[in-house]
Design a protein around this motif. Structure first.
Motif, mmCIF file in Angstrom:
data_model
loop_
_atom_site.group_PDB
_atom_site.id
_atom_site.type_symbol
_atom_site.label_atom_id
_atom_site.label_comp_id
_atom_site.label_asym_id
_atom_site.label_seq_id
_atom_site.Cartn_x
_atom_site.Cartn_y
_atom_site.Cartn_z
ATOM 1 N N THR A 100 0.806 -1.220 0.000
ATOM 2 C CA THR A 100 0.000 0.000 0.000
ATOM 3 C C THR A 100 0.839 1.270 0.000
ATOM 4 O OG1 THR A 100 -1.487 -1.276 1.348
ATOM 5 C CG2 THR A 100 -1.998 1.037 1.092
ATOM 6 N N PHE A 139 -6.999 -5.639 -8.053
ATOM 7 C CA PHE A 139 -7.634 -4.518 -7.355
ATOM 8 C C PHE A 139 -6.644 -3.407 -7.051
ATOM 9 C CE2 PHE A 139 -6.099 -4.768 -3.022
ATOM 10 C CZ PHE A 139 -5.640 -6.055 -2.925
ATOM 11 N N THR A 140 -5.369 -3.754 -6.936
ATOM 12 C CA THR A 140 -4.370 -2.746 -6.566
ATOM 13 C C THR A 140 -4.351 -1.595 -7.571
ATOM 14 O OG1 THR A 140 -2.777 -4.173 -7.666
ATOM 15 C CG2 THR A 140 -2.869 -4.287 -5.282
ATOM 16 N N MET A 176 -14.520 -5.480 -5.138
ATOM 17 C CA MET A 176 -13.580 -5.491 -4.026
ATOM 18 C C MET A 176 -13.859 -4.324 -3.084
ATOM 19 S SD MET A 176 -11.320 -7.774 -3.973
ATOM 20 C CE MET A 176 -10.659 -9.047 -4.976
ATOM 21 N N PRO A 177 -14.053 -4.597 -1.801
ATOM 22 C CA PRO A 177 -14.280 -3.485 -0.869
ATOM 23 C C PRO A 177 -13.110 -2.500 -0.854
ATOM 24 C CG PRO A 177 -14.166 -5.603 0.303
ATOM 25 C CD PRO A 177 -14.161 -5.903 -1.154
ATOM 26 N N MET A 178 -11.900 -3.012 -1.118
ATOM 27 C CA MET A 178 -10.742 -2.105 -1.101
ATOM 28 C C MET A 178 -10.906 -0.996 -2.134
ATOM 29 S SD MET A 178 -9.971 -5.418 -0.927
ATOM 30 C CE MET A 178 -8.954 -6.669 -0.229
ATOM 31 N N ARG A 181 -13.591 1.429 -1.097
ATOM 32 C CA ARG A 181 -13.078 2.331 -0.058
ATOM 33 C C ARG A 181 -12.244 3.447 -0.676
ATOM 34 N NH1 ARG A 181 -12.671 -2.291 3.255
ATOM 35 N NH2 ARG A 181 -10.547 -2.743 2.648
ATOM 36 N N ASP A 214 -22.889 -2.336 1.899
ATOM 37 C CA ASP A 214 -23.006 -3.346 2.949
ATOM 38 C C ASP A 214 -21.849 -3.292 3.927
ATOM 39 O OD1 ASP A 214 -25.305 -4.367 2.023
ATOM 40 O OD2 ASP A 214 -24.350 -5.949 0.819
ATOM 41 N N GLN A 215 -20.703 -2.923 3.394
ATOM 42 C CA GLN A 215 -19.507 -2.953 4.217
ATOM 43 C C GLN A 215 -19.419 -1.694 5.073
ATOM 44 O OE1 GLN A 215 -16.747 -5.004 4.501
ATOM 45 N NE2 GLN A 215 -17.488 -6.628 3.177
ATOM 46 N N ASP A 216 -19.362 -1.894 6.371
ATOM 47 C CA ASP A 216 -19.214 -0.750 7.272
ATOM 48 C C ASP A 216 -18.022 0.100 6.884
ATOM 49 O OD1 ASP A 216 -21.264 -1.829 8.584
ATOM 50 O OD2 ASP A 216 -20.206 -2.283 10.443
ATOM 51 N N SER A 217 -16.939 -0.596 6.497
ATOM 52 C CA SER A 217 -15.702 0.135 6.243
ATOM 53 C C SER A 217 -15.865 1.104 5.079
ATOM 54 C CB SER A 217 -14.564 -0.836 5.973
ATOM 55 O OG SER A 217 -14.893 -1.703 4.912
ATOM 56 N N ARG A 219 -18.957 2.543 4.225
ATOM 57 C CA ARG A 219 -19.873 3.601 4.698
ATOM 58 C C ARG A 219 -19.129 4.617 5.558
ATOM 59 N NH1 ARG A 219 -23.118 -0.353 6.271
ATOM 60 N NH2 ARG A 219 -23.272 0.368 8.404
#
Lengths: 587, 507
Positions: A100, A139-140, A176-178, A181, A214-217, A219
């Motif tokens: 990252t 995803f990166t 991907m949630p990443m 985000r 759906d993902q808290d991270s 939101r």
């Protein structure tokens, strides 16, 4: 195998070490990439060095990170802005690696270069790059893509702009949630570049998608976007689009989302204007102050002053103050501590009368809190209240609180209060200090913990600075000098340390007449540690005192020490003598 | 319905799917007859990655071995056609990929404790750029590994003869000997020195040849010093950025990127350790909802917690436990109720739990009791005393679900494992042996879910000349136990560990 002229040897080695087996040497070469580039010249840098770096993408992360950073400032070395685009390919590879921090640095550098590039170069090179990253297999790459849209967008043609907006919208819905985000994190930056017509349609629908993720991270990060977006929209649009979302978020099932709202809410007040603040945001904030999750209350309590600054005092007194009262006796010490760290700032907001009537009782109860951090936080911000109501109203409660902290069994608490003593002294004035705190300051010099003794010595110096040498002569020096006869050598050492700190503040005369004799006596101490510290100290006194004093008092003493049986004493004595000689020579 | 050969879809419409015929696929590290098993070689963890293309095993020696699937890679775009023509024979096949030493034995000087290198759990993380990522843990320390192909570089051209090569920070002595001041040489390395505008043509970049690659495993992060007790589980969240680690009394939440801090989210430690009645035995994140996780306890309960509700999740959202049958209480009741492993089904709807005697399947929407119970060790009930004596009663068997959720499996003694069908009406209950002939002990009687396998006649142990079976003097050999197994995420393929050997079966 070519041989290189000898003067070029170091630079040749530097280049070769780009591929050395030792990572430290590779790092060293990468950090000096600009020198290599200048040695090769602009053209070869473009044609050879940059492609060479592009291929070097499976090196260790440390090397890649350094490379990403260097390339960000590389425009001058490739021949200026018109060639800036040649830097994009290596950074493109770097912005899709797994680590990252490397990706983030590469994205930073891409943005830095992109913001300097000429418009048509952006269209020809940067926009296609953004598209390629967005369509990356891993995803990166897609994560990195989200971070460069705000650079790519402004120079695009209308058609491409539409395309870019739809690509970003896809990123907001990535599997991907990443990636989602990253899209949420960068939405504010991207939105700032978008025409207001599309802002309300395209961006708001992306924003809505993210707020319902759906993902808290995801939101959570959408909450952060609220404030940024709010500032871009007209107040009435903000009220219709952002306000309902934030009010919803403030009642989200997830405490982490509510925590983020508690941290961000005050920023939105300005964006929506006073009336919706009163009707919607204040009630939302009050709910957060009373949240059943302590972490949320901590965040909300920490923003209480910032929030009140935006409101008018009546609203603050009517709605916020009752909550503040509750929080001051919250069951969680961390909530009380967060409140204590900001509550003093409310005094200027509320004005003198309201402070005395409402805040003072809260200050006083927090000063008696069982948790030392709460008391310390109050004491650390004393100056803010002092300006509004004066210190007299508080001083009666302050003293017991200070004394208790001064004697706390945790040395870190004692250390913290010592650090606030100069602030307290300046706020409370000489009179109060002499009566109550003087003795404490001396007591700390004999603390069992070294850090406390050290801080105590430093504190004396700061007090002497605050109240002046004359005061110090009366209230500090005699007491300190008395302790030089302490039977324990470690305490004597503390005193020596205090003396050396005080000397520059007290000036040459007092140093010669009062401090120096004590130091000279200490040079006869039976403990070598004291003696070599005397030698070190004398070295520091040389610039303060008169040349004649040096010759008459310091040098003989040092000469004696330089014949001491202890090797360390001799060493430091000789070092001090040498510096006397140096001073003599230069003068 | 357009093809009669599609077994599972036709089954969905007409009752339970037929029982599977299990066949031997592969074995890695097979023991030859009479060979002694080295303690360090015994497999202690097995895990498929999400795609099912990779399999990892960990052993007591702290090593992690990776396997990769071979049967899908060769197929190109016409895979669908191949599937149709080749359906009957195609099954997952794996080959050895690489191995690395994940953990080493350590000594905790503060507590005077030896820390074993044994790998307790392995979990796969999101791959990126072709690199694989895994979390591995022993009792105390979790490590994040990256396994990646690296080019082997050979430098063919350089500026300086490598024999004279020295560091740039350390110019060769001859330079100074020639009368050239050392600081002038360094002048090139400062920013002030002006190079000729076209650069220096004689300088060149090193040329790299040879593009061979090899696999390199690098430890990217170490998450240490967060557990006072032994770590029994790790599990990654569906958010791709966090994971949990659980020990006997606590569950900690970590961010993959941050190794120096974690958050304690569950703490069951009583203020007075004498009040301790229950410990955490296993914990797992919900596969879809990043806010939900489940943990099991030594008292046989499973707690589902919602991290949205509060920062410290000591109060559970849902509690799953089976009421104790009245009058059946004995000394062993609590010991055999202890849950050794829990697993979520792929869709997150069900939780499978394994205790000493049974496998239980729970619907997370129904906390009154399990939706199904499968007897695994019922036949051992009369022998609990012996099992207690030789500590076997504390063995921790793992369990697993098939990717479609239609079957569950778990291990037993004598290297046996059992597979049960979970769909309503299914009577599938197979007992297999981890050997090249898994079905040889299968007794073809109509199976019921609660059927005991105690009815089996003489059990022949593979390598029967070894003394174990005789020494025990009975059918079950408690020293050969099949504790660890994993179900392929998309296919009917099982990997299981019999001591140091990894057996793979398909159906």
């Amino acid at each position: 195998m070519s041989m290189v002229d000898e003067p070029l040897y170091p630079i040749a080695v530097l280049i070769d070490e780009l591929k050395n087996d030792d990572i430290q040497l590779r790092l060293n070469s990468i950090r000096r990439l600009s020198i290599i580039a200048r040695a090769l010249g602009e053209e070869r840098t473009r044609k050879e060095l940059i492609p060479f770096l592009s291929e070097n993408n499976d090196d260790d992360d440390e090397v890649l990170l350094a490379m990403a950073e260097e390339l960000g400032v590389f425009i001058p070395y490739v021949g200026g802005v018109e060639h800036a685009h040649v830097l994009l390919p290596p950074l493109e590879t770097l912005s899709s690696v797994e680590e990252t921090c490397v990706r983030e640095k590469a994205v930073d550098s891409l943005c830095r270069i992109g913001s300097q590039m000429r418009e048509n170069d952006l269209v020809d090179h940067f926009i296609p790059l953004a598209k390629r990253l967005s369509a990356g297999e891993w995803f990166t790459a897609r994560v990195s893509a989200c971070g460069i849209f705000h650079i790519a967008y402004p120079s695009a043609s209308d058609m491409v702009k539409t395309e870019l907006r739809s690509i970003y919208s896809q990123l907001c819905q990535d599997d991907m949630p990443m990636v989602r985000r990253a899209a949420a994190t960068n939405l504010g930056k991207f939105a700032a570049t978008i025409e207001s017509a599309h802002l309300k349609t395209d961006i708001m629908s992306m924003f809505e998608d993210l707020t319902q993720d759906d993902q808290d991270s995801v939101r959570l990060l959408a909450v952060e976007g609220c404030a940024a977006l709010g500032k871009l929209l007209e107040p009435q649009d903000c009220v219709t689009h952002i306000l309902p979302v934030i009010v919803n978020f403030s009642q989200d099932k997830s405490w982490r989302v509510r925590y983020m709202v508690a941290n961000q809410l005050y920023e939105l007040c300005e964006a929506v204007g006073p009336e919706p603040t009163r009707t919607d945001l204040v009630p939302a904030y009050v709910r957060l102050l009373r949240d059943n999750e302590a972490e949320v209350r901590i965040a909300a309590a920490g923003k209480v002053t910032k929030f009140c600054r935006i409101l008018n005092p009546e609203l603050a007194i009517q709605h916020i103050l009752p909550c503040v009262k509750e929080l001051s006796s919250d069951s969680s010490q961390h909530v009380r501590s967060a409140l204590a760290s900001v509550i003093m700032g409310m005094a200027p907001v509320l004005g003198k009368d309201a402070t005395i009537e409402h805040l003072l009782p809260i200050f006083l109860s927090l000063l008696k809190d069982e948790f030392p951090d709460v008391r310390l936080n109050i004491i650390s911000k004393l100056d803010q209240v002092n300006q509004v109501i004066g210190i007299d109203l508080l001083s009666q409660s302050l003293l017991p609180a200070i004394v208790e902290l001064a004697e706390d069994r945790h040395w870190r608490v004692r250390l913290a209060i010592i650090e606030y003593i100069p602030l307290l002294a300046s706020q409370l004035g000489v009179g109060f200090f002499d009566d109550k705190l003087g003795a404490l300051c001396m007591q700390w010099l004999q603390d069992k913990v070294h850090s406390i003794r050290e801080a105590a010595a430093n504190n004396l110096k700061r007090l002497a600075e605050e109240f002046g040498p004359e005061w110090a002569m009366q209230h500090i020096v005699p007491q300190v000098l008395e302790m030089i006869n302490n039977p324990h050598y470690l305490y004597r050492m503390t005193i020596l340390h205090a003396v050396s700190l005080l000397a520059p503040v007290m000036g040459s005369e007092i140093t010669c007449s009062k401090l120096l004799p004590v130091v000279i006596t200490a040079s006869k101490d039976r403990v070598p540690n004291i003696k070599f510290n005397v030698a070190k100290m004398m070295q520091s006194l040389i610039p303060i005192v008169d040349q004649s004093v040096v010759e008459k008092m310091i040098r003989p003493c040092l000469v004696e020490l330089s014949e001491d049986p202890d090797v360390d004493v001799r060493f430091f004595a000789n070092q001090a003598l040498q510096s006397i000689d140096n001073v003599m020579m230069s003068s | 319905m357009n093809g009669g050969d599609d077994a599972s879809s036709s089954a969905a419409t007409s009752g339970p799917p037929p029982s599977l015929e299990w066949r031997f696929s592969q074995v890695f590290g097979e023991r030859t007859a009479g060979e002694e098993v080295q303690e360090v070689d015994i497999i202690s963890a097995i895990e498929f990655d999400k795609s099912g293309d990779h399999l990892a095993t960990g052993d007591r020696g702290g090593r992690v071995v990776l396997f990769e699937r071979t049967d899908t890679k060769e197929h190109g775009g016409s895979r669908r056609d191949l599937e149709e023509t080749d359906y009957a024979v195609r099954h997952p096949e794996f080959r050895y990929k690489t191995e690395f030493q994940s953990h080493e034995p350590e000594f905790d000087y503060l507590k005077s404790l030896e820390i074993e290198e044994k790998i307790n759990k392995i979990r796969w993380c999101q791959p990126a750029n072709g690199a694989l990522f895994l979390l591995c843990t022993n009792d105390k320390t979790i490590k994040y590994w990256k396994v990646q192909e690296k080019k082997i570089k050979r430098i063919s051209e350089m500026n300086i003869d490598p024999s004279k090569m020295e560091s740039s920070s350390n110019p060769p002595p001859q330079l100074v000997a020639n009368g050239l001041p050392a600081d002038k040489a360094h002048g090139y390395l400062t920013k002030d020195f002006s190079f000729p505008p076209g650069g220096i043509p004689s300088l060149r970049l090193p040329v790299v040849t040879s593009q061979d690659t090899n696999l390199v495993a690098r430890c990217r992060r170490v998450y240490a010093h967060a557990h006072d007790y032994h770590i029994n589980s790790i599990s990654n969240s569906s958010d791709g950025e966090t994971f949990i680690s659980a020990d006997d009394l606590r569950v900690n939440l970590w961010n993959l990127e941050i190794s120096n801090q974690s958050f304690n989210i569950v703490d069951v430690k009583p203020t007075n350790m004498e009040d301790l009645t229950e410990v955490i035995t296993s914990a797992e994140f919900h596969p879809i909802h990043c806010n939900m996780l489940a943990y099991s306890s030594s008292k046989g309960s499973i707690r589902l917690i919602d991290m949205r509700q509060s920062a410290l999740c000591d109060s559970h959202t849902k509690l799953f436990e089976e009421p104790e049958a009245p009058g059946s209480r004995s000394f062993f009741t609590e010991i055999i109720a202890s849950i050794s492993d829990i697993k979520f089904s792929k869709d997150g709807r069900y939780i499978l739990s394994r205790d000493y005697m049974t496998l239980k399947l729970w619907d997370i929407n129904m906390d009154s009791g399990p939706v199904a119970s499968y007897q695994v060790h019922e036949h051992l009930r009369p022998r609990l005393c012996d099992l207690y004596e030789n500590d076997s009663i504390f063995d921790k068997f793992e369990c697993c679900l098939s990717g479609d959720g239609l079957r569950v499996a778990t291990g037993s003694y004598s290297n046996l494992f059992r597979v049960f069908g979970t769909s309503p009406g299914s009577t599938e209950a197979a007992t297999l042996e981890a050997s090249k002939n898994p079905m040889r002990r299968q007794i073809q009687t109509p199976a019921r879910p609660s059927r005991s396998i105690g009815s089996m006649t003489r059990v022949v142990r593979r390598g029967s000349e070894s003394p174990g079976a005789e020494a025990n003097g009975n059918a079950y050999d408690f020293t050969t136990k099949l504790l660890h197994m994993a179900w392929h995420p998309t296919e009917n393929s099982i990997a299981c560990a019999a001591a140091n050997s990894l057996y793979m079966y398909y159906a």
